[in-house]
Design a protein around this motif. Structure first.
Motif, PDB file in Angstrom:
ATOM      1  N   GLU A  32       0.857  -1.176   0.000  1.00 31.08           N
ATOM      2  CA  GLU A  32       0.000   0.000   0.000  1.00 31.08           C
ATOM      3  C   GLU A  32       0.895   1.229   0.000  1.00 31.08           C
ATOM      4  OE1 GLU A  32      -3.810   0.060   2.465  1.00 31.08           O
ATOM      5  OE2 GLU A  32      -2.579   1.557   3.468  1.00 31.08           O
ATOM      6  N   ASP A  33       0.706   2.100  -0.949  1.00 29.59           N
ATOM      7  CA  ASP A  33       1.568   3.286  -1.074  1.00 29.59           C
ATOM      8  C   ASP A  33       3.045   2.905  -1.083  1.00 29.59           C
ATOM      9  OD1 ASP A  33      -0.685   4.878  -1.085  1.00 29.59           O
ATOM     10  OD2 ASP A  33      -0.642   5.177   1.088  1.00 29.59           O
ATOM     11  N   LYS A  34       3.380   1.854  -1.857  1.00 30.05           N
ATOM     12  CA  LYS A  34       4.767   1.380  -2.014  1.00 30.05           C
ATOM     13  C   LYS A  34       5.382   0.904  -0.701  1.00 30.05           C
ATOM     14  CE  LYS A  34       5.649   4.285  -6.030  1.00 30.05           C
ATOM     15  NZ  LYS A  34       6.370   5.443  -6.556  1.00 30.05           N
ATOM     16  N   VAL A  38       1.269  -5.931   6.562  1.00 30.43           N
ATOM     17  CA  VAL A  38       0.779  -7.278   6.855  1.00 30.43           C
ATOM     18  C   VAL A  38      -0.741  -7.251   6.696  1.00 30.43           C
ATOM     19  CG1 VAL A  38       0.603  -9.067   8.625  1.00 30.43           C
ATOM     20  CG2 VAL A  38       2.699  -7.702   8.421  1.00 30.43           C
ATOM     21  N   VAL A  39      -1.210  -7.896   5.649  1.00 32.70           N
ATOM     22  CA  VAL A  39      -2.647  -7.852   5.373  1.00 32.70           C
ATOM     23  C   VAL A  39      -3.391  -9.112   5.820  1.00 32.70           C
ATOM     24  CG1 VAL A  39      -2.636  -6.161   3.502  1.00 32.70           C
ATOM     25  CG2 VAL A  39      -2.224  -8.552   2.967  1.00 32.70           C
ATOM     26  N   ASN A  40      -2.693 -10.244   5.822  1.00 33.35           N
ATOM     27  CA  ASN A  40      -3.349 -11.500   6.204  1.00 33.35           C
ATOM     28  C   ASN A  40      -2.538 -12.249   7.260  1.00 33.35           C
ATOM     29  OD1 ASN A  40      -5.658 -11.513   4.346  1.00 33.35           O
ATOM     30  ND2 ASN A  40      -4.124 -11.744   2.729  1.00 33.35           N
ATOM     31  N   PRO A  41      -2.465 -11.708   8.464  1.00 37.06           N
ATOM     32  CA  PRO A  41      -1.675 -12.363   9.507  1.00 37.06           C
ATOM     33  C   PRO A  41      -2.126 -13.799   9.760  1.00 37.06           C
ATOM     34  CG  PRO A  41      -3.094 -10.646  10.438  1.00 37.06           C
ATOM     35  CD  PRO A  41      -3.123 -10.481   8.951  1.00 37.06           C
ATOM     36  N   ASP A  42      -3.396 -14.080   9.561  1.00 37.41           N
ATOM     37  CA  ASP A  42      -3.902 -15.430   9.794  1.00 37.41           C
ATOM     38  C   ASP A  42      -3.291 -16.456   8.838  1.00 37.41           C
ATOM     39  OD1 ASP A  42      -5.462 -14.272  11.685  1.00 37.41           O
ATOM     40  OD2 ASP A  42      -7.384 -14.695  10.722  1.00 37.41           O
ATOM     41  N   ASN A  43      -2.789 -15.990   7.708  1.00 38.62           N
ATOM     42  CA  ASN A  43      -2.210 -16.921   6.731  1.00 38.62           C
ATOM     43  C   ASN A  43      -0.781 -17.321   7.067  1.00 38.62           C
ATOM     44  OD1 ASN A  43      -4.549 -16.502   5.343  1.00 38.62           O
ATOM     45  ND2 ASN A  43      -3.618 -15.729   3.476  1.00 38.62           N
TER      46      ASN A  43
END
Ligand code: SF4
Ligand code: SF4
Length: 69
Positions: A32-34, A38-43
């Protein structure tokens, strides 16, 4: 269920190289904005550390849940 293992990026060390984003096969990171976030910590795979050891050259990734930290 709350996740007790996931990466945390230290933005004082992170250079924005995106290697961790390219490295992780589980889509844990997003951009995001270069900036890597961490968008999916659950993964994140418990105790993997692959991105910290195999991708990041700047020791910018630590892990929530890692007792060494
Ligand atoms: S520790 Fe492994 S699963 Fe978790 S974000 Fe890094 S490479 Fe992906
Ligand atoms: S590999 Fe390290 S320095 Fe590069 S974007 Fe990821 S956390 Fe930042």
């Amino acid at each position: 269920m709350s996740k007790d293992w996931y990466p945390v990026i230290n933005y004082e060390k992170c250079t924005g190289c995106l290697k961790c984003y390219d490295f992780c096969p589980h889509n844990v990171f997003g951009v995001e904005d270069k900036k890597v976030i961490v968008v999916n910590p659950d993964n994140c795979v418990d105790f993997c550390k692959g991105c910290a050891k195999g991708a990041c050259d700047f020791e910018a990734i630590t892990f929530f849940g890692d007792e060494e930290d």
